[in-house]
Design an enzyme around this catalytic site. Sequence first.
Site, short mmCIF file in Angstrom:
data_model
loop_
_atom_site.label_atom_id
_atom_site.label_comp_id
_atom_site.label_asym_id
_atom_site.label_seq_id
_atom_site.Cartn_x
_atom_site.Cartn_y
_atom_site.Cartn_z
N ASN A 10 -8.56 17.79 13.47
CA ASN A 10 -8.87 16.36 13.44
C ASN A 10 -9.81 16.04 14.61
O ASN A 10 -9.39 16.01 15.76
CB ASN A 10 -7.55 15.56 13.58
CG ASN A 10 -7.78 14.06 13.69
OD1 ASN A 10 -8.87 13.56 13.44
ND2 ASN A 10 -6.73 13.34 14.05
N TRP A 11 -11.08 15.84 14.27
CA TRP A 11 -12.10 15.62 15.31
C TRP A 11 -12.02 14.21 15.90
O TRP A 11 -12.69 13.92 16.87
CB TRP A 11 -13.49 15.87 14.75
CG TRP A 11 -13.82 17.31 14.52
CD1 TRP A 11 -12.98 18.39 14.66
CD2 TRP A 11 -15.08 17.86 14.09
NE1 TRP A 11 -13.64 19.55 14.36
CE2 TRP A 11 -14.92 19.26 14.00
CE3 TRP A 11 -16.32 17.30 13.77
CZ2 TRP A 11 -15.98 20.10 13.61
CZ3 TRP A 11 -17.37 18.13 13.38
CH2 TRP A 11 -17.19 19.52 13.30
N LYS A 12 -11.25 13.34 15.27
CA LYS A 12 -11.16 11.93 15.70
C LYS A 12 -12.57 11.33 15.84
O LYS A 12 -13.40 11.63 15.01
CB LYS A 12 -10.34 11.84 16.99
CG LYS A 12 -8.98 12.55 16.86
CD LYS A 12 -8.02 12.21 17.94
CE LYS A 12 -6.72 12.97 17.71
NZ LYS A 12 -5.67 12.64 18.63
N HIS A 115 -2.09 8.02 10.71
CA HIS A 115 -2.11 8.65 12.03
C HIS A 115 -1.63 7.62 13.06
O HIS A 115 -1.90 6.43 12.94
CB HIS A 115 -3.52 9.13 12.37
CG HIS A 115 -3.56 9.98 13.60
ND1 HIS A 115 -3.52 9.45 14.85
CD2 HIS A 115 -3.59 11.33 13.75
CE1 HIS A 115 -3.54 10.43 15.74
NE2 HIS A 115 -3.59 11.59 15.10
N GLU A 188 4.16 14.31 14.00
CA GLU A 188 3.43 14.22 15.26
C GLU A 188 4.13 13.25 16.21
O GLU A 188 3.94 12.03 16.09
CB GLU A 188 2.00 13.71 15.00
CG GLU A 188 1.16 14.61 14.14
CD GLU A 188 -0.33 14.42 14.42
OE1 GLU A 188 -0.96 15.36 14.87
OE2 GLU A 188 -0.82 13.30 14.20
N GLY A 194 -2.37 14.20 22.47
CA GLY A 194 -3.41 14.07 23.48
C GLY A 194 -2.92 14.05 24.91
O GLY A 194 -3.65 13.66 25.83
N GLY A 244 -5.74 18.26 17.24
CA GLY A 244 -6.72 17.26 17.66
C GLY A 244 -7.68 17.84 18.67
O GLY A 244 -8.62 18.56 18.32
P1 PGA Z 1 -3.90 16.46 19.92
O1 PGA Z 1 -4.00 15.48 18.67
O2 PGA Z 1 -3.85 17.86 19.39
O3 PGA Z 1 -5.14 16.19 20.73
O4 PGA Z 1 -2.66 16.11 20.65
C1 PGA Z 1 -3.27 15.70 17.51
C2 PGA Z 1 -3.51 14.59 16.53
O5 PGA Z 1 -3.72 13.46 16.94
O6 PGA Z 1 -3.50 14.83 15.32
#
Ligand code: PGA
Length: 260
Positions: A10-12, A115, A188, A194, A244
């Site tokens: 997930n590149w956000k 999400h 999650e 994050g 992420g």
């Molecule tokens: P992260 O994000 O790996 O940076 O914690 C995961 C996500 O938000 O799907």
Amino acid sequence: MRKEIFIIGNWKCNPLKLAQAQNLYRSIVSGLRKEAKENRTKQHSFKTKNKKRARIVICPPFVYINDLVTLNKKLGADLEFGAQNCFWEESGAYTGEISPKMVKSLGCRYVIIGHSERRLYFNETNEIINKKLKISLQAGLIPILCIGENKKDEETGKTEEVLKVQLQEGLRGFENEKLAKNLIIAYEPVWAIGTGNFCDPEKTSKVLYFIKQRINTKVLYGGSVNSKIAGEYLKVGFDGLLVGGASLKVKEFIKIIKNV
Ligand code: PGA
């Protein structure tokens, strides 16, 4: 039969320029090919340490999907694509929104729904998420429904209570049998996303059992996944990972895939 697992990147809201997105994508493909050569298999059906088949799915921002799908074909690669969100109606006067049918027509097979960042910053409720799940399935996409508790819920022992409501309300009106085939769940924990504080795999295994008791479908773990811990989630029974931050770091992302 070999179990199929999912590694979803997930590149956000990254990167900022198309050329950077193309470079990132190209590097992932070439990195996987290098590994695949050693594995003597094609990169799209990457053989992991546990001899499972990994489906590798990239979820870039909407604006890059078309270019990356084209690049994917040009490179002869077989990675799959997903969107990070979609709207709950098929079409109409909804300025700024993206229909799941549009997402599908661009070449996506998946869409992330609910999400925690969407729940938090865009006020997405379980009701909205329910509508988005329905329309995504109707459009022929495989939704990845994200559920998870926040820090306070975790500290006060309310994790299962929160997940129960998210599943009940998010999946309201669905027929379990059909759903199971066409839906992926991503557990999650919000506090793990994050932050670098991934949830202890042992602890997630209890949550995994709780979810699987309610719905018989693939369940992924997400939240600060890195290459050192990645394999542990697969060992406790998860069907893959939603990655992420680490999915933007080519070497680390490939190491994650290799280590599961
Ligand atoms: P992260 O994000 O790996 O940076 O914690 C995961 C996500 O938000 O799907």
